[in-house]
Motif scaffolding. Structure first.
Motif, PDB file in Angstrom:
ATOM      1  N   MET A   1       0.825  -1.207   0.000  1.00  0.00           N
ATOM      2  CA  MET A   1       0.000   0.000   0.000  1.00  0.00           C
ATOM      3  C   MET A   1       0.858   1.255   0.000  1.00  0.00           C
ATOM      4  SD  MET A   1      -3.470  -0.121   0.617  1.00  0.00           S
ATOM      5  CE  MET A   1      -3.484   1.259   1.760  1.00  0.00           C
ATOM      6  N   ASP A   2       1.923   1.214   0.794  1.00  0.00           N
ATOM      7  CA  ASP A   2       2.809   2.369   0.865  1.00  0.00           C
ATOM      8  C   ASP A   2       3.419   2.671  -0.502  1.00  0.00           C
ATOM      9  OD1 ASP A   2       2.360   2.846   3.493  1.00  0.00           O
ATOM     10  OD2 ASP A   2       4.101   1.749   4.221  1.00  0.00           O
ATOM     11  N   HIS A   3       3.787   1.617  -1.209  1.00  0.00           N
ATOM     12  CA  HIS A   3       4.341   1.812  -2.548  1.00  0.00           C
ATOM     13  C   HIS A   3       3.344   2.526  -3.450  1.00  0.00           C
ATOM     14  CE1 HIS A   3       8.176  -0.502  -2.684  1.00  0.00           C
ATOM     15  NE2 HIS A   3       7.686  -0.997  -1.565  1.00  0.00           N
ATOM     16  N   LEU A   4       2.114   2.049  -3.378  1.00  0.00           N
ATOM     17  CA  LEU A   4       1.079   2.635  -4.216  1.00  0.00           C
ATOM     18  C   LEU A   4       0.827   4.093  -3.836  1.00  0.00           C
ATOM     19  CD1 LEU A   4      -0.299   1.352  -6.537  1.00  0.00           C
ATOM     20  CD2 LEU A   4      -2.018   0.424  -5.007  1.00  0.00           C
ATOM     21  N   CYS A   5       0.793   4.353  -2.554  1.00  0.00           N
ATOM     22  CA  CYS A   5       0.570   5.720  -2.086  1.00  0.00           C
ATOM     23  C   CYS A   5       1.720   6.626  -2.519  1.00  0.00           C
ATOM     24  CB  CYS A   5       0.411   5.753  -0.568  1.00  0.00           C
ATOM     25  SG  CYS A   5      -1.143   5.044  -0.004  1.00  0.00           S
ATOM     26  N   ALA A   6       2.922   6.080  -2.440  1.00  0.00           N
ATOM     27  CA  ALA A   6       4.082   6.867  -2.850  1.00  0.00           C
ATOM     28  C   ALA A   6       3.982   7.213  -4.331  1.00  0.00           C
ATOM     29  CB  ALA A   6       5.368   6.092  -2.574  1.00  0.00           C
ATOM     30  N   TRP A   7       3.565   6.234  -5.119  1.00  0.00           N
ATOM     31  CA  TRP A   7       3.382   6.477  -6.555  1.00  0.00           C
ATOM     32  C   TRP A   7       2.363   7.598  -6.765  1.00  0.00           C
ATOM     33  CZ3 TRP A   7      -0.466   6.635 -10.118  1.00  0.00           C
ATOM     34  CH2 TRP A   7      -0.076   6.614 -11.472  1.00  0.00           C
ATOM     35  N   THR A   8       1.276   7.514  -6.034  1.00  0.00           N
ATOM     36  CA  THR A   8       0.228   8.509  -6.191  1.00  0.00           C
ATOM     37  C   THR A   8       0.741   9.905  -5.856  1.00  0.00           C
ATOM     38  OG1 THR A   8      -1.413   6.859  -5.574  1.00  0.00           O
ATOM     39  CG2 THR A   8      -2.103   9.165  -5.509  1.00  0.00           C
ATOM     40  N   ARG A   9       1.421   9.999  -4.715  1.00  0.00           N
ATOM     41  CA  ARG A   9       1.957  11.307  -4.328  1.00  0.00           C
ATOM     42  C   ARG A   9       2.938  11.827  -5.375  1.00  0.00           C
ATOM     43  NH1 ARG A   9       1.623   9.254   0.847  1.00  0.00           N
ATOM     44  NH2 ARG A   9       3.690   8.303   0.682  1.00  0.00           N
TER      45      ARG A   9
END
Lengths: 123, 123
Positions: free
Chosen positions: A98-106
DNA sequence: AGTGCCGGTTACTTCAAGGGAACCGGCTGT
DNA sequence: ACAGCCGGTTCCCTTGAAGTAACCGGCACT
């Protein structure tokens, strides 16, 4: 230009692992995961950051996450009643992807918004 | 037991980066991303692995992904018409976090199914 | 003249997720 | 006696995503 392999007809059967993980797609699960990151929370506490969620939907979402082993529900026999939701080891493990995905989004939010604007121009 | 910080009321505003990335949640986007991983594909080619998708929904999904800059659409002036969809750099960058999520799913699928079965017993 | 291919579009329907409002039981506090 | 707190439940309604079926234009082939 090199030949590209044709796509097989059963790339996306139910068990293939290419589908998105169960229920990350629904509206509230990912946010609930984040709410529980720092420790156990009570029902009412969860409604604070998710102030747009109705008790009905919050219950539904928590039950589904419980059913999949992401969170545990502990009811204490007190009065007024107290119920605590906490991440299980499984739910905690999900925080990493999830953190990876959130980082991508940011990292790419501005870029996407820019593309959208361009696209809107061309219509 | 240590005191846990209270949850803030604005944890999940529109720009916070804790929401799931735009449109990973819909039914077909993630799978389309995977279909385009190995190289450009034509409309009809994409329908093969996604044999349950209707042309309408496939168009809609591709348009949305184009609008967000995940894929490019190239129409060649030939006959019969030929249109190729390909990942952009942005779309390709999304494959990485997606892979993490898929790996998580593969690693824990059995566990989740087990928990579900247990849960179903208890009802 | 008719058929098929490609990449769609259009109109209509279905269905499940989500939302809103009201209510509940059991206890406490005033 | 009444109100409030907690963690829900129940009923009903709305919305939007997705599905279904039919159709289209332009060209090529038979």
């Amino acid at each position: 230009m090199s030949r590209i392999e044709p796509l097989s007809a059963d790339m996306f059967d139910a068990d293939c692992g290419h589908r998105m993980p169960f229920r990350v797609g629904d509206k509230w699960s990912a946010m609930l995961l984040r709410c529980l990151e720092a420790g156990p929370r009570r029902f009412t506490e969860l409604k604070v950051p998710l102030h747009r969620v109705s008790p009905k939907v919050l219950t539904e979402t928590l039950r589904a996450m419980e059913r999949d082993g992401w969170v545990s529900r502990t009811a204490y026999d007190e009065n007024p009643p107290r119920v605590e939701y906490a991440l299980t080891a499984l739910g905690r493990a999900l925080l990493d992807p999830m953190d990876h995905l959130c980082a991508w989004t940011r990292a790419h939010r501005a870029e996407i918004l820019g593309v959208r604007e361009e696209y809107a121009q061309g219509e």
